[in-house]
Structures are given as C-alpha cells and as structure tokens.
Design a protein around this motif. Structure first.
Motif, PDB file in Angstrom:
ATOM      1  N   CYS A 148       0.841  -1.198   0.000  1.00 54.16           N
ATOM      2  CA  CYS A 148       0.000   0.000   0.000  1.00 54.16           C
ATOM      3  C   CYS A 148       0.877   1.249   0.000  1.00 54.16           C
ATOM      4  CB  CYS A 148      -0.922  -0.019   1.218  1.00 54.16           C
ATOM      5  SG  CYS A 148      -1.908   1.477   1.446  1.00 54.16           S
ATOM      6  N   LEU A 149       1.870   1.273   0.887  1.00 57.03           N
ATOM      7  CA  LEU A 149       2.764   2.427   0.981  1.00 57.03           C
ATOM      8  C   LEU A 149       3.548   2.615  -0.323  1.00 57.03           C
ATOM      9  CD1 LEU A 149       4.136   1.752   4.580  1.00 57.03           C
ATOM     10  CD2 LEU A 149       2.482   3.506   3.927  1.00 57.03           C
ATOM     11  N   THR A 150       4.020   1.512  -0.900  1.00 55.49           N
ATOM     12  CA  THR A 150       4.815   1.587  -2.126  1.00 55.49           C
ATOM     13  C   THR A 150       3.978   2.039  -3.318  1.00 55.49           C
ATOM     14  OG1 THR A 150       6.281  -0.184  -1.339  1.00 55.49           O
ATOM     15  CG2 THR A 150       6.271   0.270  -3.706  1.00 55.49           C
ATOM     16  N   LEU A 151       2.805   1.449  -3.496  1.00 55.76           N
ATOM     17  CA  LEU A 151       1.955   1.791  -4.634  1.00 55.76           C
ATOM     18  C   LEU A 151       1.499   3.244  -4.575  1.00 55.76           C
ATOM     19  CD1 LEU A 151      -0.164  -1.478  -4.862  1.00 55.76           C
ATOM     20  CD2 LEU A 151       1.422  -0.621  -6.600  1.00 55.76           C
ATOM     21  N   LEU A 152       1.163   3.719  -3.392  1.00 52.52           N
ATOM     22  CA  LEU A 152       0.751   5.121  -3.276  1.00 52.52           C
ATOM     23  C   LEU A 152       1.938   6.053  -3.500  1.00 52.52           C
ATOM     24  CD1 LEU A 152      -1.776   5.030  -0.289  1.00 52.52           C
ATOM     25  CD2 LEU A 152      -2.270   5.265  -2.727  1.00 52.52           C
ATOM     26  N   SER A 153       3.138   5.611  -3.133  1.00 50.01           N
ATOM     27  CA  SER A 153       4.322   6.450  -3.311  1.00 50.01           C
ATOM     28  C   SER A 153       4.662   6.637  -4.781  1.00 50.01           C
ATOM     29  CB  SER A 153       5.523   5.827  -2.586  1.00 50.01           C
ATOM     30  OG  SER A 153       5.309   5.803  -1.195  1.00 50.01           O
ATOM     31  N   ILE A 154       4.497   5.578  -5.563  1.00 48.38           N
ATOM     32  CA  ILE A 154       4.904   5.657  -6.968  1.00 48.38           C
ATOM     33  C   ILE A 154       3.802   6.196  -7.875  1.00 48.38           C
ATOM     34  CG2 ILE A 154       6.572   3.789  -6.725  1.00 48.38           C
ATOM     35  CD1 ILE A 154       4.596   1.899  -7.937  1.00 48.38           C
ATOM     36  N   THR A 155       2.634   6.445  -7.329  1.00 48.31           N
ATOM     37  CA  THR A 155       1.542   6.989  -8.144  1.00 48.31           C
ATOM     38  C   THR A 155       1.134   8.390  -7.692  1.00 48.31           C
ATOM     39  OG1 THR A 155      -0.057   5.852  -6.710  1.00 48.31           O
ATOM     40  CG2 THR A 155       0.585   4.739  -8.751  1.00 48.31           C
ATOM     41  N   THR A 156       1.884   8.962  -6.752  1.00 46.33           N
ATOM     42  CA  THR A 156       1.586  10.314  -6.287  1.00 46.33           C
ATOM     43  C   THR A 156       2.869  11.130  -6.283  1.00 46.33           C
ATOM     44  OG1 THR A 156       1.930   9.704  -3.952  1.00 46.33           O
ATOM     45  CG2 THR A 156      -0.309   9.549  -4.814  1.00 46.33           C
ATOM     46  N   SER A 157       2.716  12.430  -6.347  1.00 38.05           N
ATOM     47  CA  SER A 157       3.882  13.316  -6.287  1.00 38.05           C
ATOM     48  C   SER A 157       4.296  13.508  -4.835  1.00 38.05           C
ATOM     49  CB  SER A 157       3.528  14.674  -6.902  1.00 38.05           C
ATOM     50  OG  SER A 157       2.560  15.335  -6.088  1.00 38.05           O
ATOM     51  N   VAL A 158       5.499  14.053  -4.648  1.00 39.37           N
ATOM     52  CA  VAL A 158       5.983  14.315  -3.294  1.00 39.37           C
ATOM     53  C   VAL A 158       5.032  15.258  -2.572  1.00 39.37           C
ATOM     54  CG1 VAL A 158       7.832  15.419  -1.965  1.00 39.37           C
ATOM     55  CG2 VAL A 158       8.395  13.852  -3.816  1.00 39.37           C
ATOM     56  N   ARG A 159       4.490  16.212  -3.307  1.00 42.90           N
ATOM     57  CA  ARG A 159       3.589  17.174  -2.677  1.00 42.90           C
ATOM     58  C   ARG A 159       2.283  16.520  -2.248  1.00 42.90           C
ATOM     59  NH1 ARG A 159       2.685  23.406  -4.362  1.00 42.90           N
ATOM     60  NH2 ARG A 159       1.210  23.930  -2.708  1.00 42.90           N
ATOM     61  N   GLN A 160       1.792  15.585  -3.044  1.00 42.00           N
ATOM     62  CA  GLN A 160       0.544  14.889  -2.700  1.00 42.00           C
ATOM     63  C   GLN A 160       0.741  13.858  -1.592  1.00 42.00           C
ATOM     64  OE1 GLN A 160      -0.125  13.255  -6.625  1.00 42.00           O
ATOM     65  NE2 GLN A 160      -1.947  14.538  -6.920  1.00 42.00           N
ATOM     66  N   ARG A 161       1.961  13.367  -1.466  1.00 41.34           N
ATOM     67  CA  ARG A 161       2.209  12.183  -0.650  1.00 41.34           C
ATOM     68  C   ARG A 161       1.773  12.313   0.812  1.00 41.34           C
ATOM     69  NH1 ARG A 161       7.651  10.245  -2.299  1.00 41.34           N
ATOM     70  NH2 ARG A 161       6.502  10.143  -4.269  1.00 41.34           N
ATOM     71  N   PRO A 162       2.009  13.444   1.496  1.00 36.73           N
ATOM     72  CA  PRO A 162       1.552  13.511   2.892  1.00 36.73           C
ATOM     73  C   PRO A 162       0.068  13.223   3.059  1.00 36.73           C
ATOM     74  CG  PRO A 162       3.054  15.304   2.423  1.00 36.73           C
ATOM     75  CD  PRO A 162       2.763  14.642   1.106  1.00 36.73           C
ATOM     76  N   THR A 163      -0.750  13.696   2.114  1.00 33.09           N
ATOM     77  CA  THR A 163      -2.190  13.439   2.216  1.00 33.09           C
ATOM     78  C   THR A 163      -2.482  11.948   2.099  1.00 33.09           C
ATOM     79  OG1 THR A 163      -2.707  15.599   1.253  1.00 33.09           O
ATOM     80  CG2 THR A 163      -4.437  13.919   1.186  1.00 33.09           C
ATOM     81  N   TYR A 164      -1.829  11.292   1.143  1.00 36.54           N
ATOM     82  CA  TYR A 164      -2.081   9.858   0.944  1.00 36.54           C
ATOM     83  C   TYR A 164      -1.471   9.015   2.062  1.00 36.54           C
ATOM     84  CZ  TYR A 164      -4.093  10.840  -3.596  1.00 36.54           C
ATOM     85  OH  TYR A 164      -4.912  11.290  -4.598  1.00 36.54           O
ATOM     86  N   MET A 165      -0.328   9.434   2.587  1.00 33.84           N
ATOM     87  CA  MET A 165       0.241   8.722   3.735  1.00 33.84           C
ATOM     88  C   MET A 165      -0.639   8.903   4.965  1.00 33.84           C
ATOM     89  SD  MET A 165       2.926   7.078   2.773  1.00 33.84           S
ATOM     90  CE  MET A 165       2.094   6.823   1.183  1.00 33.84           C
ATOM     91  N   ALA A 166      -1.250  10.094   5.079  1.00 37.92           N
ATOM     92  CA  ALA A 166      -2.184  10.316   6.185  1.00 37.92           C
ATOM     93  C   ALA A 166      -3.386   9.395   6.060  1.00 37.92           C
ATOM     94  CB  ALA A 166      -2.633  11.777   6.211  1.00 37.92           C
ATOM     95  N   LEU A 167      -3.874   9.227   4.833  1.00 40.66           N
ATOM     96  CA  LEU A 167      -4.989   8.303   4.612  1.00 40.66           C
ATOM     97  C   LEU A 167      -4.599   6.875   5.000  1.00 40.66           C
ATOM     98  CD1 LEU A 167      -6.362   9.553   1.174  1.00 40.66           C
ATOM     99  CD2 LEU A 167      -7.524   9.685   3.384  1.00 40.66           C
ATOM    100  N   THR A 168      -3.354   6.499   4.689  1.00 43.07           N
ATOM    101  CA  THR A 168      -2.881   5.175   5.074  1.00 43.07           C
ATOM    102  C   THR A 168      -2.852   5.035   6.586  1.00 43.07           C
ATOM    103  OG1 THR A 168      -1.478   5.100   3.098  1.00 43.07           O
ATOM    104  CG2 THR A 168      -0.977   3.536   4.843  1.00 43.07           C
ATOM    105  N   GLY A 169      -2.336   6.055   7.267  1.00 38.74           N
ATOM    106  CA  GLY A 169      -2.283   6.013   8.729  1.00 38.74           C
ATOM    107  C   GLY A 169      -3.658   5.969   9.356  1.00 38.74           C
ATOM    108  N   ILE A 170      -4.572   6.739   8.795  1.00 33.31           N
ATOM    109  CA  ILE A 170      -5.937   6.755   9.315  1.00 33.31           C
ATOM    110  C   ILE A 170      -6.600   5.392   9.113  1.00 33.31           C
ATOM    111  CG2 ILE A 170      -8.232   7.712   8.874  1.00 33.31           C
ATOM    112  CD1 ILE A 170      -6.669  10.372   8.216  1.00 33.31           C
ATOM    113  N   THR A 171      -6.388   4.818   7.933  1.00 37.35           N
ATOM    114  CA  THR A 171      -6.954   3.501   7.646  1.00 37.35           C
ATOM    115  C   THR A 171      -6.383   2.455   8.585  1.00 37.35           C
ATOM    116  OG1 THR A 171      -7.139   4.132   5.317  1.00 37.35           O
ATOM    117  CG2 THR A 171      -7.329   1.790   5.833  1.00 37.35           C
TER     118      THR A 171
END
Length: 544
Positions: A148-171
């Motif tokens: 999950c962490l890897t796939l979201l990292s390679i499909t999002t920009s560095v700027r977007q990444r905190p939001t998607y990592m936050a979603l991962t943490g929340i999930t």
C-alpha cells in the motif's frame, strides 16, 4: 507504462532526475484514468491496510469462543503473537522485494497469502491449524501494508504524498481500533460465529479483486531484467537471519511475564537465541556476507542519515501513543463500567474519530505548506497532556473524562502518526522509496510490540502484586487470568467490599501504563526540536 520526470525541491535547492537516472519509475496513473476510477484504485489499495490492521486486533474479542471450541488454553498467547510475529519478522524482506520485482505482482502475492491465512483461520479444525493460519495471514498482511505504501508512493507526487500517507495512517489506525468491535460483533451475532471474523476478509478481497488484477500499476523497478537475475539479487542469508532473530526476540518480549516467567529457562533461551541471531545478522549485513551493498536486505545505509534515527524514534513513540489507549481503555470500561467487550470497544470512537480528523488535517496542510517539524512538536505536547490526564483516571471518574482525555491523545497522535513515512520517502531518491517505507514500517511494528509488552508487564506485575495482598488464597495464575480477561468472572465471586478494593488496585495499576504515553509524547516534542525547519513536500511534475 507512463513515465515522468521528477523535480524535487529539498533544502531550497532543486534537482532534476530523469527516468534514466532512477530505478523506480513513477507512474502518472492519475492522468491516465478518470477521477472515479482513481478514487476506486486508492480505496482498493487502502482496503488492504485496513484488513491488515483489523486482523492485528480482531482476536481480542474472539479469544473466548475459540478457546471454548478448541480448548488448549495454554496456547492462548499464540492467537495474537503468531500474526504480529510473522508480520514484524518479514516486513523488511517485503520492502526489498518491492525494490526488485513488480510492485503489482508482489502486492497480489501478499494479498493471496493473507486471504489463504484468513481462510485457514475461518475453517480451522484445531488450535494448531488456527495458529498456522494467523501466521500466514500476518506474513501476507505485512506485504499488503508495505505494498500500500509503495503503490501510493509511486503513483503520487511528493507534494501529494503527505495526504495519501495520512490516509494510510488513518486507515491503519481505524482498522486497529475497530478490530475488537468487528470481532465482538460477529461473536455476539446469533446468525454468525467467530469464524466470520476471518471469512469477511475473503468477501472484501473478492469485491476488490478486479481492481487488484486489472487497474493497479505494474511498477517494475527493474523492467527488462530477467526473472532469474532478479531472484539472484535476493539476500537469502539475510532473510533467514532476520526472520530468525526477530522471531526469537518477539516471542521473548510477548511471552515474558505472561506465558513464561522472566527467569524461566525457556525465556532466557529465547533472549539468547534472538540476541545471537541478531548479532549474526548485523555482521552479515555489515560485511556483506553472501550479498552486496545494494542487495543486502536491511537498508542500513539509510541510517547514515541522522534524520532516519530521529524518524525511527518518533515512529516508535507514535505507536506507543496510539496502542496503549487502544488496548487499555476497553479493559478499563469492562472492569469499571461492566461493559461487554463490544460496548467497551465502541467507547474508543471519540479517540479514533478525532485521530482520523487530525491525521487528515496533517496530511492536507503538510501537502500545502511543506513543513513537518511543527506537527511533531504540537502533537507531542497535546499527547503528553492527554496522557497525563488519563493517568489520573480512577474507578470513580465519569466516562466523559475518559472520552475527553483520550480525544486529546487522539488529536495529538494523529498529527504525527504517519508523518514519518512521508518524510523518509521525501529524503531519499525514488529508487529507495520502498527501502525507506520498509524501515519506517519495521519501526512502527517494533514500537507496537515494545509498547504492549512493556505496558503489559507494568500493568500485570503491579496489579498482581496488589491483588495477591488482597486475595492471598487465590493462585497467582488465576489472578493473572482475571486481569487479562480470560477468567474475569473470578472477580464477580468476590465479596462486594473486597471487590471494590480489587477494582481500585486494577485501575491504579492501569493508570501507570499512561506514563509510557507521557514519556513517548515528551520524547516526540523534544525530538522535534532536532528536526530541520524546512519545506520538503513541494514537487513539480513534467511528463517525459
């Protein structure tokens, strides 16, 4: 496969890396699919993290019916340990595999392992079969989480990444807290049994299977390299030593003072074997025995970066701040309020809801503003206040205080629970994203194991010492079962006057576990002062 050029702004300087310079090529999936499909892809990826974290705690409320079905109460500890052991001991291995093979196919393999383990648990004819199923599910779950962490990292920009990592943490946090709720709901449902707490994973997996197969990005970091050559890159000796070391050490931590006395021969043997294996693993990695600098399983070179040590410590602290309230608030409610396991778990909702809100806010604002240090500072301060207040709770406290104080911990912890993933990945090249993620995920697991082991030792030892003075005729093991929940009916047979003293002793011992939350939170606030005041989550992307 779409390719992108990456422009990353770090420390106020801009460097450009073309696709020829990096191994891990990002895929601009968002530009190739519609927004609804992109949302479905993200939900699908996050669902695996939810299932992994859900299974991490789901056995909390299904232990009793499992023991009733199979007996063998002596193996009770294995119901939870098998899952944690398999996931913690292999998570670094998964990180290396994601750096060698296609992320999609490694991810799918981990999903299959998790679903097979869930099926074995649901259909288990014996306790041994159930434990094996838990281990297989933990093995696959670790791969899903890192995937999950890897796939979201390679499909999002560095700027977007905190939001998607936050979603991962929340999930992840939501699944962890809801595990006991889901387990309790199936256990108490007259039309279902505890087996559906595991069969449900198969149903959810089947729903998302088409997305897994047809829409996930392939993300091959070594496209064109023959499979045989990729297989030769695996650090097989490192894998064996890593799994052996952490298996023995995690067993020692979880079983010490619980299944085995700390001074027992078997407990000492586990520590010795784990220590020796860990030493051998360290030497093998340092001197690259049977491997190379690039192929060794542990990304030790990342620890040359001072910030990685800070992120390591801060992630351990975050796990402590989240898991101790998650574990002890339901126990408090069962003893003091007389709640059923399901009702007690529901009382965690103020904690988890505000943690979710805080985590989302953290991800959104970090993406926009780029700063990460203030989140650790503010989160550490708020969590230390909440932890301090929770340590004052006693059996006479109104439940509103528990809600309020735990909510304060949730707000604070949500500010930094998943921040480490975004920072670590932003600090390395795209080719090392999976290594950075595996290192932080490994730290997260270790933090959970240590937090629960230390808090459990503090709680049980203090509570048992107090209860033995109040109930000298009852064997220590019977008292241990009473405070752990497996023999809680024992307390109901005690005279009312003595029962009140027993409850007070248990709650008083429980309050001491929050000293760990205070310590971890203060460590976070102090540690944040050593982080740079910089903006790193700024990225421009240009199609190549």
């Amino acid at each position: 496969m779409a390719r992108v050029s990456i422009v990353t702004e770090t420390k106020c300087t801009t460097t450009t890396e073309t696709t020829q310079d990096v191994d891990f090529v990002q895929e601009d999936v968002q530009a190739r699919v519609s927004k609804p499909l992109w949302l479905l892809i993200v939900v699908t990826i996050l669902s695996s993290t939810f299932l992994f974290s859900l299974d991490n705690t789901i056995v909390a409320d299904v232990q009793s019916p499992i023991i009733e079905k199979f007996g063998e109460v002596g193996k009770l500890s294995w119901l939870g340990v098998a899952f944690v052991l398999a996931s913690s001991a292999t998570i670094i291995t998964w990180g290396k595999l994601y750096g060698i093979f296609s992320a999609k196919w490694i991810y799918l393999a981990s999903v299959v392992l998790f679903e097979v383990g869930s099926a074995v648990c649901g259909a288990a004819p014996s306790m041994n079969a159930f434990i094996i199923g838990r281990a297989v599910a933990g093995l696959g779950g670790a791969g899903m989480y890192l995937g999950c962490l890897t796939l979201l990292s390679i499909t999002t920009s560095v700027r977007q990444r905190p939001t998607y990592m936050a979603l991962t943490g929340i999930t992840w946090g939501s699944g962890t807290v809801l595990g006991p709720v889901v387990g309790g709901a199936f256990t108490q449902n007259v039309h279902a049994t505890w087996r559906w707490a595991f069969y449900i994973n198969l149903c959810i997996g089947a729903v998302f299977a088409p997305v897994y197969i047809f829409f996930l990005p392939r993300a091959d970091p070594q496209e064109g390299v023959p499979l045989k050559q990729k297989l030769l890159q695996i650090d097989y000796l490192g894998v064996v030593l890593n799994v052996g070391a952490f298996t023995a050490l995690i067993m020692a931590i979880n079983f010490g003072g619980n299944l085995f006395a700390w001074a027992a021969g078997r407990e000492i043997a586990l520590w010795v074997v784990g220590g020796v294996m860990l030493l051998l693993f360290g030497l093998q990695q340092a001197f690259k025995i049977g491997t190379t600098t690039q192929e060794r399983i542990f990304p030790g070179d990342l620890l040359r970066m001072p910030i990685m040590w800070l992120l390591f410590a801060l992630m351990c602290a975050a796990s402590t701040c989240v898991f101790i309230p998650t574990y002890y608030i339901p126990i408090y409610c069962q003893f003091v309020k007389g709640d059923s396991p399901l009702t007690a778990a529901v009382r965690l909702l103020p904690f988890i809801v505000l943690m979710v809100f805080s985590g989302l806010l953290n991800g959104a604002l970090m993406s926009k503003l780029g700063y990460y240090m203030p989140w650790y500072l503010a989160g550490g301060i708020l969590t230390s206040i909440g932890g301090g207040l929770m340590s004052t709770i006693d059996e006479t406290s109104p439940i509103s205080r528990v809600y309020g104080y735990s909510a304060l911990i949730g707000i604070g912890a949500g500010m930094f629970i998943q921040t480490g993933f975004s920072v670590a990945q932003a600090k390395v090249s795209p080719s090392r994203a999976s290594d950075a993620a595996s290192l932080i995920a490994f730290t997260q697991n270790i933090g959970i194991v240590l937090a629960l082991a230390i808090s459990g030792s503090v709680f049980q030892n203090q509570a048992l010492d107090s209860l033995q003075k109040l109930l000298p005729r009852i064997p220590r093991e019977a008292l241990r079962g009473a405070i752990s929940g497996s023999n809680s009916d024992l307390i109901k047979t005690i005279p009312a006057e003595t029962q009140a003293k027993v409850i007070h002793a248990i709650v008083y011992a429980m309050s001491h576990t929050y000293y760990l939350v205070i310590t971890a939170a203060v460590m976070t606030a102090v540690g944040s002062l050593f982080l740079k005041r910089e903006r790193i989550f700024v990225q421009g992307m240009a199609m190549g």
